[in-house]
Design a protein around this motif. Sequence first.
Motif, mmCIF file in Angstrom:
data_model
loop_
_atom_site.group_PDB
_atom_site.id
_atom_site.type_symbol
_atom_site.label_atom_id
_atom_site.label_comp_id
_atom_site.label_asym_id
_atom_site.label_seq_id
_atom_site.Cartn_x
_atom_site.Cartn_y
_atom_site.Cartn_z
ATOM 1 N N ASP A 177 -0.319 -0.099 0.369
ATOM 2 C CA ASP A 177 -1.507 0.733 0.113
ATOM 3 C C ASP A 177 -2.745 -0.088 -0.224
ATOM 4 O O ASP A 177 -3.842 0.225 0.236
ATOM 5 C CB ASP A 177 -1.191 1.718 -1.021
ATOM 6 N N GLN A 306 0.569 5.887 8.199
ATOM 7 C CA GLN A 306 1.636 5.528 7.273
ATOM 8 C C GLN A 306 2.992 5.625 7.985
ATOM 9 O O GLN A 306 3.343 6.710 8.481
ATOM 10 C CB GLN A 306 1.632 6.460 6.067
ATOM 11 N N GLY A 337 1.407 -0.063 7.125
ATOM 12 C CA GLY A 337 0.819 0.842 8.104
ATOM 13 C C GLY A 337 -0.160 0.094 9.003
ATOM 14 O O GLY A 337 -0.240 -1.128 8.984
#
Length: 350
Positions: A177, A306, A337
Amino acid sequence: MGRRRQSVTIKHVAADAGVSLQTVSRVINNEANVRPEMKERVQASIDKLGYVPSIAAQRMSGSRSYLILALNDRERTMENWKAREGNDWVDQMLMGGMLQCAEHGYRLLLELVDTHDDNIQRELKATIAALQPDGVILTPPHSDNPLITDLLEKQKIPFARIGSRDNGGSISLTMGDNRMAAMATRYLIEKGHERIAFIAGAEEYALSHRRKQGWRDAMAQAGLSTEGLCERGDFSYASGEKATRALLSGSARPTAIIASNDQMAMAANAVAHEMGMRVPGDVSIISFDNTPVVRFVQPPLTAIDQPIAEVTSRAVDLVIAAHRGDDLPDMPVVVEGRLIERDSVARPRG
């Protein structure tokens, strides 16, 4: 009346292959201590006889239940289902988890639990007692809920935390992330944007903080200010609307917005058009998730994709390995991702 066809059992397979019941069992359970030629021999008999292993029989024969339990957030999942919007996270999780479980002779079961419920431990204890899963997969925000993780640790059930970097003796997996948010920010900077806003996700999700930090780090590295450029949402469409209005109503409006999920990104797109702004002419938008719906809004949204199916598949492998007592890789396991370019980003005016 015709005779009922006798079902094929493990005994028939053992007799056909000329091996012991224990050898057939080891092949079915995909255990490591089976020679390749023996595995081929047993598998040939399984295919020839059309033998289908019974989970009930497998559970009775050893210490495994051949069930993996996945926990997802009840409130958010039901909210989407009732609105008939589906839930791509759940769809992708089930696809990746179920297919990989099948590779190991396992089954994946999905249970919806409310992470805010004071009785969550009691509810989870009842589920575990009924199913006796060999492992559990936790999705956000359950991944960082100590009521859940402490219970699983006490019961010595292997569990994988998706979206968590906290080991705590468990398996943790993330989708990068921080780096993905930084990637989206740098992509906009390379397009010439300097005032890049960020709509953060719900505070209870650890990944919300990591995405925000990735944006802040990339802005700082480029020497750009983040003052007045961040609003907090809760992953809902309504919170995205509120955050976007706050960002676009100021005197120094951002030329680009990164939203922490697709619902808030679509809200940002709608609010910008409602305010008479063009996307991407006046404001560019990047989303997280990349659910199918972002391809059909106008303009189609650039998004961080994702790999939910892939990370859930990896979680299944790791949970089963942990149950067998195999060595595990260093944690957290990162399945990153990627940025999918569409039509919602352009160079800023002027």
